[in-house]
Design a protein around this motif. Structure first.
Motif, PDB file in Angstrom:
ATOM      1  N   ILE A   1       0.836  -1.205   0.000  1.00  0.00           N
ATOM      2  CA  ILE A   1       0.000   0.000   0.000  1.00  0.00           C
ATOM      3  C   ILE A   1       0.869   1.252   0.000  1.00  0.00           C
ATOM      4  O   ILE A   1       0.625   2.205  -0.752  1.00  0.00           O
ATOM      5  N   LEU A   2       1.897   1.269   0.828  1.00  0.00           N
ATOM      6  CA  LEU A   2       2.814   2.411   0.882  1.00  0.00           C
ATOM      7  C   LEU A   2       3.489   2.641  -0.462  1.00  0.00           C
ATOM      8  O   LEU A   2       3.541   3.764  -0.972  1.00  0.00           O
ATOM      9  N   GLN A   3       4.017   1.589  -1.025  1.00  0.00           N
ATOM     10  CA  GLN A   3       4.774   1.705  -2.269  1.00  0.00           C
ATOM     11  C   GLN A   3       3.906   2.218  -3.413  1.00  0.00           C
ATOM     12  O   GLN A   3       4.247   3.208  -4.078  1.00  0.00           O
ATOM     13  N   LYS A   4       2.787   1.564  -3.655  1.00  0.00           N
ATOM     14  CA  LYS A   4       1.965   1.904  -4.816  1.00  0.00           C
ATOM     15  C   LYS A   4       1.267   3.248  -4.668  1.00  0.00           C
ATOM     16  O   LYS A   4       1.122   3.998  -5.642  1.00  0.00           O
ATOM     17  N   ASN A   5       0.840   3.586  -3.466  1.00  0.00           N
ATOM     18  CA  ASN A   5       0.171   4.865  -3.280  1.00  0.00           C
ATOM     19  C   ASN A   5       1.152   6.034  -3.278  1.00  0.00           C
ATOM     20  O   ASN A   5       0.772   7.165  -3.602  1.00  0.00           O
ATOM     21  N   THR A   6       2.404   5.774  -2.931  1.00  0.00           N
ATOM     22  CA  THR A   6       3.439   6.790  -3.107  1.00  0.00           C
ATOM     23  C   THR A   6       3.596   7.121  -4.580  1.00  0.00           C
ATOM     24  O   THR A   6       3.684   8.288  -4.975  1.00  0.00           O
ATOM     25  N   GLU A   7       3.608   6.104  -5.417  1.00  0.00           N
ATOM     26  CA  GLU A   7       3.725   6.311  -6.856  1.00  0.00           C
ATOM     27  C   GLU A   7       2.542   7.102  -7.402  1.00  0.00           C
ATOM     28  O   GLU A   7       2.697   7.943  -8.298  1.00  0.00           O
ATOM     29  N   ILE A   8       1.353   6.860  -6.875  1.00  0.00           N
ATOM     30  CA  ILE A   8       0.152   7.538  -7.343  1.00  0.00           C
ATOM     31  C   ILE A   8       0.155   9.016  -6.945  1.00  0.00           C
ATOM     32  O   ILE A   8      -0.337   9.877  -7.668  1.00  0.00           O
TER      33      ILE A   8
ATOM     34  N   ALA B   1      10.247   4.314  -3.102  1.00  0.00           N
ATOM     35  CA  ALA B   1       9.178   4.446  -4.087  1.00  0.00           C
ATOM     36  C   ALA B   1       9.168   5.841  -4.699  1.00  0.00           C
ATOM     37  O   ALA B   1       8.934   6.009  -5.904  1.00  0.00           O
ATOM     38  N   ALA B   2       9.424   6.859  -3.875  1.00  0.00           N
ATOM     39  CA  ALA B   2       9.480   8.232  -4.375  1.00  0.00           C
ATOM     40  C   ALA B   2      10.620   8.397  -5.368  1.00  0.00           C
ATOM     41  O   ALA B   2      10.476   9.062  -6.409  1.00  0.00           O
ATOM     42  N   LYS B   3      11.750   7.788  -5.076  1.00  0.00           N
ATOM     43  CA  LYS B   3      12.895   7.852  -5.974  1.00  0.00           C
ATOM     44  C   LYS B   3      12.574   7.174  -7.303  1.00  0.00           C
ATOM     45  O   LYS B   3      12.881   7.691  -8.384  1.00  0.00           O
ATOM     46  N   GLN B   4      11.938   6.017  -7.221  1.00  0.00           N
ATOM     47  CA  GLN B   4      11.627   5.245  -8.418  1.00  0.00           C
ATOM     48  C   GLN B   4      10.690   5.997  -9.353  1.00  0.00           C
ATOM     49  O   GLN B   4      10.839   5.954 -10.576  1.00  0.00           O
ATOM     50  N   CYS B   5       9.707   6.712  -8.781  1.00  0.00           N
ATOM     51  CA  CYS B   5       8.709   7.381  -9.624  1.00  0.00           C
ATOM     52  C   CYS B   5       9.041   8.855  -9.862  1.00  0.00           C
ATOM     53  O   CYS B   5       8.210   9.593 -10.397  1.00  0.00           O
ATOM     54  N   MET B   6      10.245   9.273  -9.463  1.00  0.00           N
ATOM     55  CA  MET B   6      10.731  10.625  -9.731  1.00  0.00           C
ATOM     56  C   MET B   6       9.943  11.710  -8.994  1.00  0.00           C
ATOM     57  O   MET B   6       9.769  12.821  -9.488  1.00  0.00           O
ATOM     58  N   ARG B   7       9.454  11.386  -7.794  1.00  0.00           N
ATOM     59  CA  ARG B   7       8.810  12.407  -6.985  1.00  0.00           C
ATOM     60  C   ARG B   7       9.843  13.334  -6.369  1.00  0.00           C
ATOM     61  O   ARG B   7      10.932  12.891  -5.979  1.00  0.00           O
TER      62      ARG B   7
END
Length: 254
Positions: free
Chosen positions: A98-105, A141-147
């Motif tokens: 939940i943390l990982q995927k919703n961070t990406e969203i 997750a933030a790093k992966q999705c470029m947040r």
């Protein structure tokens, strides 16, 4: 051909022309995984809303330690709306997903909750370890999705405490399988426009009790239907966040 530049986090307030060092896992990733070299340009964030551009001055492989000079600095637009996800703790490792995927969203804050039907049991002696692990998951997750920014993961609280934190939200949504009249679509259409802060309550595996729904309604929350199918905790959290970010956020373009 255009390509994204990986972004790294350095939790400092820096200015153009200032020199600083990067060590630890970030330095290892820069030097040994991505094999950056002296003279290369990297993107850095303070984990909040400032993006830096850094010039690599030197790389000490033994450390590894990366010495950089800040050559650009700018404020990034914050993610809107600011979504706080209040989630009844599920069993096993589901909360990590939940943390990982919703961070990406684009969720900005996570609050794990203990509710009437919560089965998961985290011993007080392990709560600090769990919080550190969860914080690392959202950072990766933030790093992966470029947040630019890293979401906040708050300490575990009970349902009543969670409700008390929603006072500054323009919209508080609580999906409930027994809701028959009000849909998430309608609420976002008529109440969501212009909402800059949104609270979303997701129940654990057993859902919310009627008593909890009554308490939520009493503080202004809106129970909503997600349709004819019953979604798992992890699916519901991802579905609701995605729909909100599409309808009133930046998914699909502004």
């Amino acid at each position: 051909m255009f390509c994204f530049m990986p972004r790294f986090f350095i939790f400092k307030d820096l200015n153009i022309g200032e020199h600083t060092g990067i060590s630890g896992e970030e330095a290892h990733h820069i030097a040994r995984v991505l094999r950056y070299k002296k003279g290369d340009i990297i993107s850095i964030s303070d984990g909040k809303n400032i993006e830096y551009t850094g010039l690599i001055l030197d790389i000490d492989i033994k450390g590894p330690i990366i010495e950089i000079e800040i050559i650009d600095k700018k404020n990034a637009d914050p993610i809107r709306p600011y979504i706080t996800l209040y989630c009844g703790l599920p069993k096993g490792e589901k909360f990590e997903w939940i943390l990982q995927k919703n961070t990406e969203i684009g969720v900005s804050e996570f609050v794990p909750m203990i509710t009437e039907r919560t089965v998961a049991n985290i011993m007080p002696s392990k709560s600090e370890f769990k919080l550190a692990r969860w914080s690392k998951i959202v950072q990766e997750a933030a790093k992966q999705c470029m947040r630019i920014n890293i979401p906040e993961v708050r300490e575990i609280c009970d349902f009543d405490t969670a409700l008390s934190k929603t006072g500054d939200c323009q919209l508080t949504i609580i999906p409930w399988e027994n809701e028959r009249e009000t849909s998430l679509k309608d609420v976002l259409k008529y109440k969501g426009r212009g909402a800059s802060k949104v609270a979303v309550f997701i129940g654990p595996e057993g859902g919310f009790s009627e008593k909890e729904i009554e308490k939520a309604v009493a503080i202004g929350a809106t129970p909503v239907s997600l349709g004819p199918r019953i979604l798992r905790t992890e699916t519901a959290s991802f579905a609701v966040s995605s729909i909100i970010m599409y309808e009133i956020g930046d998914i699909g373009g502004r």
